[in-house]
Design a protein around this motif. Structure first.
Motif, short mmCIF file in Angstrom:
data_model
loop_
_atom_site.label_atom_id
_atom_site.label_comp_id
_atom_site.label_asym_id
_atom_site.label_seq_id
_atom_site.Cartn_x
_atom_site.Cartn_y
_atom_site.Cartn_z
N UNK A 107 32.47 66.89 79.75
CA UNK A 107 31.72 67.40 78.60
C UNK A 107 30.25 66.98 78.66
N UNK A 108 29.39 67.82 78.06
CA UNK A 108 27.95 67.66 78.20
C UNK A 108 27.29 67.07 76.96
N UNK A 109 26.12 66.52 77.21
CA UNK A 109 25.21 66.10 76.14
C UNK A 109 24.34 67.30 75.77
N UNK A 110 24.17 67.56 74.48
CA UNK A 110 23.29 68.64 74.05
C UNK A 110 23.98 69.98 73.91
N UNK A 111 23.17 71.03 73.89
CA UNK A 111 23.67 72.40 73.74
C UNK A 111 24.02 72.98 75.10
N UNK A 112 25.19 73.58 75.21
CA UNK A 112 25.62 74.21 76.45
C UNK A 112 25.36 75.72 76.37
N UNK A 167 22.59 66.81 70.93
CA UNK A 167 21.29 66.19 71.14
C UNK A 167 20.26 67.23 71.52
N UNK A 168 19.01 66.78 71.64
CA UNK A 168 17.88 67.66 71.95
C UNK A 168 17.84 67.88 73.46
N UNK A 169 18.79 68.68 73.93
CA UNK A 169 18.97 68.88 75.36
C UNK A 169 19.69 70.20 75.57
N UNK A 170 19.40 70.88 76.68
CA UNK A 170 20.08 72.14 77.00
C UNK A 170 20.77 72.01 78.36
N UNK A 171 22.07 72.23 78.37
CA UNK A 171 22.84 72.20 79.61
C UNK A 171 23.17 73.64 80.00
N UNK A 172 22.55 74.13 81.07
CA UNK A 172 22.78 75.48 81.56
C UNK A 172 23.94 75.46 82.54
N UNK A 173 24.94 76.30 82.34
CA UNK A 173 26.09 76.32 83.25
C UNK A 173 26.47 77.75 83.62
N UNK A 174 26.89 77.93 84.87
CA UNK A 174 27.46 79.21 85.30
C UNK A 174 28.94 79.22 84.92
#
Length: 211
Positions: A118-123, A101-108
């Motif tokens: 699991x995330x929605x959008x780009x990780x 989806x049109x979303x960004x998931x920032x993760x350390x």
């Protein structure tokens, strides 16, 4: 939307702890209704301002940790753009939230919370040298315990508390890419262990049924 912090100056709110456990065990979020009301209010205000000014005002969602999961869910539901930070992923909650989806998931890389669902959008994954060093020298759960507070902190992204934001340094992304294999192994083991724990809790509903 504010999220849960572990250690440091900001302690985790017991109410957030209950919500976190409910999310893992029952795939439910007790704060979702309030978050949806907030988003709907923002959308209405945006439309009102557009009628008054003739200019479009974009609504987006964002949040950290528990709040990041709510941001992911609402971005999907209301078709908004958004970004989350070390979020409890909304796709893994099983509430019809897509993976892409049109979303960004920032993760350390070393963050436990963002690894369990699991995330929605780009990780987009970021890594610091100390995270990679600890992963290389320790078992997954020894590393997770060591990294819990530091890797999960929002200051990794804001640059507060004397830290430099990973968002401003391409080296943090490059380091994660260079160590993709060990990071994936670490995060996949956390995700798999969470699923086994959830199965156990579901077999014994008394463990979470009174929360």
């Amino acid at each position: 939307i504010r999220g849960s912090e572990f250690g440091g100056k900001t302690r985790i709110d017991p109410a957030d702890g209950v919500v976190d456990l409910q999310m893992a065990a029952k795939r439910a979020n007790l704060q979702l209704h309030d978050a949806e009301q907030l988003t709907e209010s923002a959308i209405k205000q945006s439309k009102d301002l557009e009628q008054q000014t003739g200019k479009h005002h974009r609504v987006s969602t964002t949040g950290h940790s528990l709040g990041g999961g709510l941001a992911e869910h609402n971005a999907h539901k209301y078709r908004l753009y958004g970004e989350s930070f070390n979020a409890y992923g909304a796709h893994g909650l099983g509430m019809g939230v897509a993976k892409g989806g049109h979303f960004v998931a920032h993760v350390m890389a070393g963050d436990v919370v963002s690894a369990v669902s699991e995330h929605y959008g780009q990780v987009v994954t970021y890594a610091k040298p100390q995270e990679i060093s600890i992963m290389q020298q320790s078992s997954t759960w020894v590393a997770a315990k060591s990294l819990l507070a530091d890797s999960h902190a929002m200051s990794n992204f804001t640059g507060s508390d004397g830290q430099v934001s990973v968002l401003d340094h391409a080296d943090a992304i490059r380091l994660a890419q260079m160590n993709q294999s060990i990071i994936e192994q670490y995060r996949n083991e956390i995700h798999t262990t969470k699923n086994l724990v959830v199965m156990g809790l579901n077999l014994n509903p008394l463990a979470v049924g009174t929360l």
